[in-house]
Design a protein around this motif. Structure first.
Motif: not given
Length: 101
Positions: A66-80
Motif C-alpha cells: 500500500a505504501w509503495i502503491a501510494y507513493l507511485s500512484w501519480p506517475v504509473v500508468p493505469t495498468s500498473a
C-alpha cells in the motif's frame, strides 16, 4: 501593496513523500533481489506460519504494498495502478482464506 509569496501548507502526500525519502533511499541501496525475496518470505509466512506470525506477515506485506502503491500512484500508468490494487485485494483474500474457521 506588497505581494509577499504565500506559503502553501504541506499536503498529506508531500509530508508522506518527505518522510519516506530516507527509507526509500535505504531500500534502493539494498541488493535488487532482496525486496522481492522478502516479499515471498512474507507470503510464505502468511500462508503457512503460525497464526500470530501469519497475521503479522500479512499486515506487513499489505502495508508495504500500500505504501509503495501510494507513493507511485501519480506517475504509473493505469495498468500498473490496476496491478497494485489487485495485489492488495489478493493479500486480503489470502489472509481471509487463511484465517477462516
Amino acid at each position: 501593496m506588497s505581494t509577499a509569496p504565500t506559503s502553501r501548507p504541506d499536503s498529506l502526500r508531500t509530508r508522506i513523500e518527505t518522510a519516506s525519502r530516507p527509507l526509500l533511499a535505504r531500500l534502493h541501496a539494498l541488493p535488487r533481489l532482496l525486496t522481492p525475496a522478502l516479499t515471498l518470505v512474507l507470503i510464505a509466512l502468511g500462508a503457512f506460519g503460525p497464526t500470530s506470525i501469519a497475521l503479522g506477515a500479512f499486515v506487513l506485506l499489505f502495508l508495504f504494498i500500500a505504501w509503495i502503491a501510494y507513493l507511485s500512484w501519480p506517475v504509473v500508468p493505469t495498468s500498473a495502478k490496476v496491478m497494485r490494487a489487485f495485489m492488495l485485494v489478493l493479500i486480503v483474500v489470502l489472509a481471509t482464506l487463511r484465517f477462516q474457521s
